[in-house]
Design an enzyme around this catalytic site. Structure first.
Site, PDB file in Angstrom:
ATOM      1  N   ASP A  67       0.816  -1.217   0.000  1.00 25.49           N
ATOM      2  CA  ASP A  67       0.000   0.000   0.000  1.00 25.49           C
ATOM      3  C   ASP A  67       0.846   1.262   0.000  1.00 25.49           C
ATOM      4  O   ASP A  67       2.062   1.225   0.192  1.00 25.49           O
ATOM      5  CB  ASP A  67      -0.975  -0.006   1.191  1.00 25.49           C
ATOM      6  CG  ASP A  67      -0.315  -0.416   2.511  1.00 25.49           C
ATOM      7  OD1 ASP A  67       0.928  -0.439   2.579  1.00 25.49           O
ATOM      8  OD2 ASP A  67      -1.040  -0.714   3.472  1.00 25.49           O
ATOM      9  N   ASN A 136      -7.021  -3.688  15.036  1.00 29.46           N
ATOM     10  CA  ASN A 136      -8.429  -3.967  14.738  1.00 29.46           C
ATOM     11  C   ASN A 136      -8.574  -5.103  13.723  1.00 29.46           C
ATOM     12  O   ASN A 136      -9.657  -5.329  13.189  1.00 29.46           O
ATOM     13  CB  ASN A 136      -9.120  -2.702  14.221  1.00 29.46           C
ATOM     14  CG  ASN A 136      -8.533  -2.220  12.898  1.00 29.46           C
ATOM     15  OD1 ASN A 136      -7.599  -2.829  12.360  1.00 29.46           O
ATOM     16  ND2 ASN A 136      -9.051  -1.121  12.379  1.00 29.46           N
ATOM     17  N   HIS A 138      -6.989  -5.295  10.740  1.00 25.82           N
ATOM     18  CA  HIS A 138      -6.821  -4.958   9.318  1.00 25.82           C
ATOM     19  C   HIS A 138      -5.556  -5.598   8.745  1.00 25.82           C
ATOM     20  O   HIS A 138      -4.616  -5.913   9.470  1.00 25.82           O
ATOM     21  CB  HIS A 138      -6.849  -3.437   9.090  1.00 25.82           C
ATOM     22  CG  HIS A 138      -5.645  -2.691   9.561  1.00 25.82           C
ATOM     23  ND1 HIS A 138      -5.721  -1.407  10.058  1.00 25.82           N
ATOM     24  CD2 HIS A 138      -4.321  -3.012   9.594  1.00 25.82           C
ATOM     25  CE1 HIS A 138      -4.511  -0.998  10.372  1.00 25.82           C
ATOM     26  NE2 HIS A 138      -3.641  -1.954  10.102  1.00 25.82           N
ATOM     27  N   GLU A 143      -9.643  -2.382   6.043  1.00 29.89           N
ATOM     28  CA  GLU A 143     -10.136  -2.202   7.410  1.00 29.89           C
ATOM     29  C   GLU A 143     -11.371  -3.082   7.637  1.00 29.89           C
ATOM     30  O   GLU A 143     -11.977  -3.566   6.682  1.00 29.89           O
ATOM     31  CB  GLU A 143     -10.514  -0.729   7.634  1.00 29.89           C
ATOM     32  CG  GLU A 143      -9.359   0.260   7.476  1.00 29.89           C
ATOM     33  CD  GLU A 143      -8.382   0.262   8.664  1.00 29.89           C
ATOM     34  OE1 GLU A 143      -8.615  -0.469   9.655  1.00 29.89           O
ATOM     35  OE2 GLU A 143      -7.379   0.997   8.579  1.00 29.89           O
TER      36      GLU A 143
HETATM   37  P1  PGA Z   1       2.558  -2.011  12.886  1.00 26.46           P
HETATM   38  O1  PGA Z   1       1.337  -1.937  11.856  1.00 26.46           O
HETATM   39  O2  PGA Z   1       3.483  -3.054  12.315  1.00 26.46           O
HETATM   40  O3  PGA Z   1       3.151  -0.653  12.875  1.00 26.46           O
HETATM   41  O4  PGA Z   1       1.984  -2.424  14.194  1.00 26.46           O
HETATM   42  C1  PGA Z   1       0.785  -3.113  11.382  1.00 26.46           C
HETATM   43  C2  PGA Z   1      -0.410  -2.791  10.527  1.00 26.46           C
HETATM   44  O5  PGA Z   1      -1.136  -1.843  10.862  1.00 26.46           O
HETATM   45  O6  PGA Z   1      -0.628  -3.491   9.528  1.00 26.46           O
END
Ligand code: PGA
Length: 255
Positions: A67, A136, A138, A143
């Site tokens: 992304d 959450n 995602h 999301e």
């Molecule tokens: P993080 O993010 O590795 O910074 O915890 C993971 C994500 O949101 O996919």
């Protein structure tokens, strides 16, 4: 699904890197799906070490990132392109021609998303996709509530995600409102998935993804439908799991 639990972040990162290096040695023109975020930083560090000390060769590897924010140029220090250059690409011998990060500055987002999907297919599909997981549930910018069949597309960032990211920008107005993200369907087309998570704030999401029902409420739970998935965790993020897990992947499945 093979769930591997390691003692801490360092050993978790080393284990994930070992899987990637094994796949690169088996297939030098590996197509590797990459993720940003704090979780994969340790595995990128370990791959860099393997490149420098053990000659791990990236020259024929192709990469596709999950992304990118819409509206941020690669030179912006919060763009995912910049993140990848600084934390990984500049330290290894990757051929820039084989590096793909969604173009946040594209004039035609829909055409770009279509091209990205086609480009992945042209390279024979993603062999191994690295994934982080949000608190959450995602994956990438997919999301809760997203379509589990989705392809690469533009998504509006949730208010929560924008607020979470605000600390990296000088004002709220500068925080991107949109992102281009591979879809859940795009991710599921990868031949193997490698989900990494650490820290206790991920324990609930990991539990829902690995042992909960498959539901768009937790997009990461779709990995249960994939035939070749590694989940590599530290102790804290695995704390709520009830199923059996192992502490190393070697000589296990998929060999
Ligand atoms: P993080 O993010 O590795 O910074 O915890 C993971 C994500 O949101 O996919």
């Amino acid at each position: 699904m093979l769930v591997i639990v390691k003692e801490n972040y360092e050993s978790m990162s080393a284990e994930a890197a070992k899987i990637i290096a094994n796949r690169m040695r088996r297939k030098p023109n590996l197509v590797l799906g990459l993720a940003t975020g704090s979780t994969p930083l340790g595995l990128y560090k370990e791959l860099i070490r393997m490149h420098k000390n053990e000659g791990l060769d990236f020259s024929t590897v192709t990469t596709f990132n999950l992304d990118e924010y819409v509206g941020l140029p690669p030179s912006h220090d919060q763009s995912y392109d910049y993140f990848m250059q600084q934390n990984f690409f500049k330290e290894i011998n990757i051929n820039p021609r084989y590096v793909h990060v969604p173009q946040g500055m594209t004039k035609d987002v829909n055409a770009f998303c279509e091209w990205y999907e086609k480009r992945i297919v042209e390279f024979g599909g993603i062999d191994l996709q690295i994934l982080g997981i949000g608190g959450n549930g995602h994956i990438a910018f997919n999301e809760p509530g997203c379509s589990l069949g989705s392809r690469t597309r533009i998504k509006t960032l949730t208010e929560k995600t924008r607020n979470d990211n605000a600390r990296f920008f000088s004002s709220m107005d500068e925080v991107p409102k949109y992102a281009i993200t591979m879809g859940v369907g795009t991710i599921m087309d990868a031949k193997e998935l490698l989900l990494v998570a650490n820290k206790s704030n991920k324990a609930k999401a990991v539990k829902a993804a690995v042992e909960g029902p498959v539901t768009a409420t937790c997009p990461a739970s779709i990995i249960q439908m994939h035939r070749n998935t590694f989940v590599v965790l530290d102790k804290e993020s695995s704390a709520l799991l009830e199923i059996e897990y192992v502490d190393t992947w070697e000589s296990m499945l998929f060999e």
